[in-house]
Design a protein around this motif. Structure first.
Motif, PDB file in Angstrom:
ATOM      1  N   VAL A  71       0.875  -1.408   0.284  1.00 26.81           N
ATOM      2  CA  VAL A  71      -0.245   0.611   0.345  1.00 26.81           C
ATOM      3  C   VAL A  71       1.343   1.604   0.571  1.00 26.81           C
ATOM      4  O   VAL A  71       0.786   1.875  -0.743  1.00 26.81           O
ATOM      5  CB  VAL A  71      -1.107   0.092   1.132  1.00 26.81           C
ATOM      6  CG1 VAL A  71      -2.158   1.288   1.607  1.00 26.81           C
ATOM      7  CG2 VAL A  71      -1.756  -0.893   0.729  1.00 26.81           C
ATOM      8  N   ALA A  72       1.732   1.548   0.946  1.00 21.92           N
ATOM      9  CA  ALA A  72       2.572   2.640   1.165  1.00 21.92           C
ATOM     10  C   ALA A  72       3.338   2.436  -0.052  1.00 21.92           C
ATOM     11  O   ALA A  72       4.196   3.644  -0.414  1.00 21.92           O
ATOM     12  CB  ALA A  72       3.347   2.274   2.305  1.00 21.92           C
ATOM     13  N   ALA A  73       4.118   1.860  -0.620  1.00 20.95           N
ATOM     14  CA  ALA A  73       5.375   1.925  -1.257  1.00 20.95           C
ATOM     15  C   ALA A  73       5.926   0.352  -2.455  1.00 20.95           C
ATOM     16  O   ALA A  73       5.962  -0.389  -2.014  1.00 20.95           O
ATOM     17  CB  ALA A  73       6.374   1.538  -0.172  1.00 20.95           C
ATOM     18  N   PRO A  74       4.831   0.845  -2.933  1.00 22.88           N
ATOM     19  CA  PRO A  74       4.617   0.293  -4.183  1.00 22.88           C
ATOM     20  C   PRO A  74       6.404  -0.326  -5.610  1.00 22.88           C
ATOM     21  O   PRO A  74       6.724  -1.771  -5.729  1.00 22.88           O
ATOM     22  CB  PRO A  74       3.892   0.356  -5.704  1.00 22.88           C
ATOM     23  CG  PRO A  74       3.335   1.018  -4.609  1.00 22.88           C
ATOM     24  CD  PRO A  74       3.652   1.846  -4.186  1.00 22.88           C
ATOM     25  N   THR A  75       7.168   0.767  -5.100  1.00 18.03           N
ATOM     26  CA  THR A  75       8.446   0.227  -5.993  1.00 18.03           C
ATOM     27  C   THR A  75       9.320  -0.730  -4.921  1.00 18.03           C
ATOM     28  O   THR A  75      10.164  -1.217  -4.822  1.00 18.03           O
ATOM     29  CB  THR A  75       9.021   2.109  -6.057  1.00 18.03           C
ATOM     30  OG1 THR A  75       8.282   2.607  -7.075  1.00 18.03           O
ATOM     31  CG2 THR A  75      10.490   1.517  -6.319  1.00 18.03           C
TER      32      THR A  75
END
Length: 215
Positions: A71-75
């Protein structure tokens, strides 16, 4: 079918990986065999309970942490998946170059209680860096970024790992003396398992890297 249940190909692929990991000798197997041979099957089942408790903890921590990343950091999640593939290749390499040799502990001066066997198994499972890294890097390969049902699927896969491993582990407890002899006196048995482990995880790593490379 409930949303938290992965697709059938995912379930089957994970079952293959879980089974191969289960039958590959490691600290958990050595502890269980040692306790059964030295102190009886009750201690074998106590260590099995401890190992399951450790796996539940690993699954919970991995599922919660991975869900936050999705959710917060797809990369960062993508980087984790690629790092996981590279880690699987490293595990495969280590398995192929390993000479084998399952080390079984002898009886202690004071026989342990069942609670002590359980606690020892929990500790070995939780503090084994290979198990920690396996759950953190391998579970993410079976979910995708943006999947709202990822947490449920990760918990499902953790439960599947336990279910897949139980029949072999229970059989191992009942056939401990024969299995210990097979592992300690026949190097080719452990070598064959290590090469099976290496082949399966190399295939998984290649699939992951190719899939991420096409994105």
């Amino acid at each position: 079918m409930p949303a938290f249940v992965p697709d059938l190909p995912v379930i089957l692929a994970f079952a293959v990986a879980a089974f191969i990991l289960t039958i590959t000798p490691g600290p958990d197997m050595a502890l269980q065999l040692s306790r059964v041979i030295n102190y009886g099957r009750a201690h074998g089942f106590a260590t099995l309970g401890g190992a399951i408790a450790g796996l539940i903890a690993h699954t919970s921590l991995a599922a919660l942490g991975i869900s936050i990343l999705i959710v917060a950091a797809p990369t960062a999640f993508m980087v984790l998946k690629i790092s996981g593939a590279i880690y699987l290749l490293w595990l495969a390499w280590q398995a192929m170059r390993s000479g084998g040799g399952l080390k079984l502990a002898g009886p202690a001066k004071r026989p342990p209680t069942l609670k002590e066997s359980f606690a020892t198994a929990v500790g070995i499972n939780l503090l084994n860096p290979k198990v920690v890294l396996f759950f953190v890097t391998f579970l993410p390969q079976f979910v995708t970024a943006g999947d709202p049902d990822a947490p449920g699927k990760l918990f499902f896969l953790g439960g599947e790992f336990i279910v897949v491993s139980l029949p072999f582990t229970v059989a191992m407890i009942y056939g401990a003396e024969w299995l210990a002899k097979a592992f300690t006196s026949s190097k080719w048995v452990e070598r064959a398992l290590n090469w099976s482990f290496a082949g399966v995880f190399t295939a998984f790593a290649a699939t992951i890297l190719l899939a991420e490379g096409r994105r």
